[in-house]
Design a protein around this motif. Structure first.
Motif, mmCIF file in Angstrom:
data_model
loop_
_atom_site.group_PDB
_atom_site.id
_atom_site.type_symbol
_atom_site.label_atom_id
_atom_site.label_comp_id
_atom_site.label_asym_id
_atom_site.label_seq_id
_atom_site.Cartn_x
_atom_site.Cartn_y
_atom_site.Cartn_z
ATOM 1 N N GLY A 223 -1.240 -11.529 -3.959
ATOM 2 C CA GLY A 223 -0.246 -10.935 -4.682
ATOM 3 C C GLY A 223 0.316 -9.887 -3.938
ATOM 4 N N GLY A 224 1.536 -9.577 -3.699
ATOM 5 C CA GLY A 224 2.576 -8.814 -3.066
ATOM 6 C C GLY A 224 1.787 -7.468 -3.313
ATOM 7 N N GLN A 225 1.331 -7.060 -4.507
ATOM 8 C CA GLN A 225 1.034 -5.563 -4.619
ATOM 9 C C GLN A 225 -0.165 -5.303 -3.768
ATOM 10 O OE1 GLN A 225 0.548 -8.039 -6.633
ATOM 11 N NE2 GLN A 225 -1.433 -8.170 -7.480
ATOM 12 N N LYS A 226 -0.886 -6.329 -3.274
ATOM 13 C CA LYS A 226 -2.174 -6.052 -2.514
ATOM 14 C C LYS A 226 -1.883 -5.745 -1.079
ATOM 15 C CE LYS A 226 -5.353 -6.613 -5.663
ATOM 16 N NZ LYS A 226 -6.229 -5.572 -5.966
ATOM 17 N N ARG A 267 4.987 -8.974 3.173
ATOM 18 C CA ARG A 267 5.772 -8.793 2.026
ATOM 19 C C ARG A 267 6.373 -7.523 2.129
ATOM 20 N NH1 ARG A 267 3.549 -12.388 -1.804
ATOM 21 N NH2 ARG A 267 5.199 -11.425 -3.512
ATOM 22 N N ARG A 270 5.388 -1.633 -0.467
ATOM 23 C CA ARG A 270 5.789 -0.920 -1.713
ATOM 24 C C ARG A 270 4.553 0.453 -1.488
ATOM 25 N NH1 ARG A 270 4.320 -5.250 -6.499
ATOM 26 N NH2 ARG A 270 5.480 -6.970 -5.918
ATOM 27 N N PHE A 272 1.700 2.734 -2.654
ATOM 28 C CA PHE A 272 0.560 2.222 -3.334
ATOM 29 C C PHE A 272 -0.387 3.591 -3.285
ATOM 30 C CE2 PHE A 272 0.162 1.793 1.300
ATOM 31 C CZ PHE A 272 -1.265 1.903 1.418
ATOM 32 N N ASN A 286 -2.014 8.759 -2.060
ATOM 33 C CA ASN A 286 -0.955 8.155 -2.623
ATOM 34 C C ASN A 286 -0.035 7.973 -1.370
ATOM 35 O OD1 ASN A 286 -1.033 7.851 -5.299
ATOM 36 N ND2 ASN A 286 -1.017 10.115 -5.287
ATOM 37 N N ALA A 289 6.626 3.689 0.331
ATOM 38 C CA ALA A 289 6.950 2.511 0.956
ATOM 39 C C ALA A 289 6.966 2.609 2.432
ATOM 40 C CB ALA A 289 8.181 1.990 0.284
ATOM 41 N N GLN A 296 1.265 -2.018 7.144
ATOM 42 C CA GLN A 296 1.334 -3.428 7.344
ATOM 43 C C GLN A 296 1.377 -3.915 8.664
ATOM 44 O OE1 GLN A 296 3.243 -3.395 3.103
ATOM 45 N NE2 GLN A 296 3.790 -5.286 3.957
#
Length: 400
Positions: A223-226, A267, A270, A272, A286, A289, A296
């Motif tokens: 999932g993109g949130q990961k 992706r 975001r 996170f 925290n 983005a 990433q």
């Protein structure tokens, strides 16, 4: 050379002496030439002794169980990430030892009919009721013309060994699926390898959930949130003492699993939060983005760097170079992974892999060309290293 050893046993009948357990180095073998059935005299019709009696008894309805053993090669520990880590800390269980012969599953005679084994090979790794099973055609057990065969339910704790065997077969075949694994089992192995890489959980614990449970974890971890949290773990793996383990998993991913991982890491970044690197839980940090983009990009470069490193230590065979004219297995792995840069790890246009490679490579290059504006030097170095790694690994002729 590693062997799989099939030792059939029969329960003694009342009033008869106990039969000795049959144990021969015959059955299935895996070596540099791949997986094969060996010691065919084990099933010759003219053979005598307890082996044939045992299988004949099964044909008459007597329950026959066959415990399968394997003696792993001496150098296997190095390429089994979790076992190497556990062994170094003295944490592995006796059943996980790689010294001497060890059981990897229990077989049951299946006389119901065809078991789906490869017509050419006579055996196949498949799935049954959500579990991994090794199926052997009846002609190897009962003789020519027989139906049915053996269905060996594999011990979940042995599946990391099968992942290694699959990796070696893929390397030998330029990362094309080998004949001895069916599509359902191959897909499940892809999910299992991806889940093990992104969670660093024990393969046996993941596999014990069955195919449905493995797929559920895979879907959750793609999932993109990961993207940010998984990138953060990849980047900081060395600081947490898991760098070598993670590198070994990435090096042995299939094109489908590596493609899904690259897709996730490209992706849209975001914000996170993740556990800090200090001791104890509750130390949450925290990240915005822009920082997620840095993580990433560094994670992508780390993964490709581990693959390049694998070339130098024979993870992909003895060919330690890159070539446009005669590509080596690592080039096939990367190129086929880029073709499969989707959430499912499957190519969007199977008939046009060169088109998928061009489209996904463009997207990957574009993502790695983005500048977060944070001034993070590690991200800057990662962007430079990325182009160096890709210039060796990527070649469109490996896409098909």
């Amino acid at each position: 050379m590693p062997w799989l050893n099939c030792s059939p046993t029969l329960p003694p009948l009342p009033g008869t002496p106990t039969r000795p357990e049959v144990s021969h180095r015959n059955g299935f073998s895996f070596d540099k030439d791949g997986l094969s059935v060996s010691g065919i005299d084990w099933v010759k019709r003219e053979a005598t002794g307890a082996t044939v009696e045992a299988f004949a008894g099964a044909r008459l309805g007597i329950e026959t169980r066959c415990e399968v053993h394997w003696e792993p090669p001496e150098n296997l520990l190095r390429i089994l990430p979790q076992r190497a880590a556990m062994a170094s800390m003295g944490m592995h269980r006796p059943s996980q030892s790689l010294s001497g012969w060890r059981s990897i599953g229990v077989a049951q005679i299946d006389v119901e009919g065809a078991i789906g084994a490869s017509v050419k090979l006579g055996f196949v790794l498949g799935m049954k009721n959500g579990k991994f099973v090794f199926k052997v055609s009846g002609r190897f057990v009962f003789g020519k013309g027989a139906g049915g065969g053996l269905a060996i339910e594999l011990d979940p704790d042995s599946l990391d060994l099968w992942l290694v065997m699959l990796h070696r077969a893929l390397v030998d075949n330029n990362f094309e699926k080998p004949e001895w694994i069916d599509q359902e089992a191959y897909e499940s192995m892809n999910w299992l390898a991806y889940a093990a890489t992104t969670t660093l959980l024990n393969v046996g614990l993941l596999a014990a959930r069955g195919r449905t449970g493995i797929e559920r974890i895979y879907r959750a971890m793609t999932g993109g949130q990961k993207a940010g949290p998984i990138a953060y773990e990849i980047v900081n793996a060395s600081d947490s003492g898991r760098g070598e383990q993670l590198a070994a998993w990435v090096q042995q991913l299939t094109p489908e699993a590596l493609g899904a991982l690259l897709f996730l890491l490209t992706r849209e970044p975001r914000a996170f939060e993740a556990d800090g690197l200090g001791r104890g839980r509750g130390n949450r940090q925290n990240f915005n983005a822009r920082q997620a983009l840095d993580f990433q990009q560094i994670a992508i470069t780390n993964c490709l760097g581990w693959i390049v490193e694998g070339v130098t230590v024979n993870v992909y065979g003895p060919l330690c170079y890159f070539s446009r004219e005669a590509p080596t297995p690592s080039q096939y792995l990367f190129t086929k992974a880029v073709v499969r840069m989707t959430a499912s790890g499957q190519p969007p246009n199977p008939r046009y892999p060169d088109v998928d490679y061009a489209n996904h490579k463009h997207r990957l290059d574009k993502f790695m060309g983005r500048d977060s504006g944070t001034g993070d030097q590690d991200a800057m170095f990662a962007r430079n290293d990325y182009h160096r790694y890709v210039s060796g690994l990527g070649t469109v002729i490996c896409a098909g």
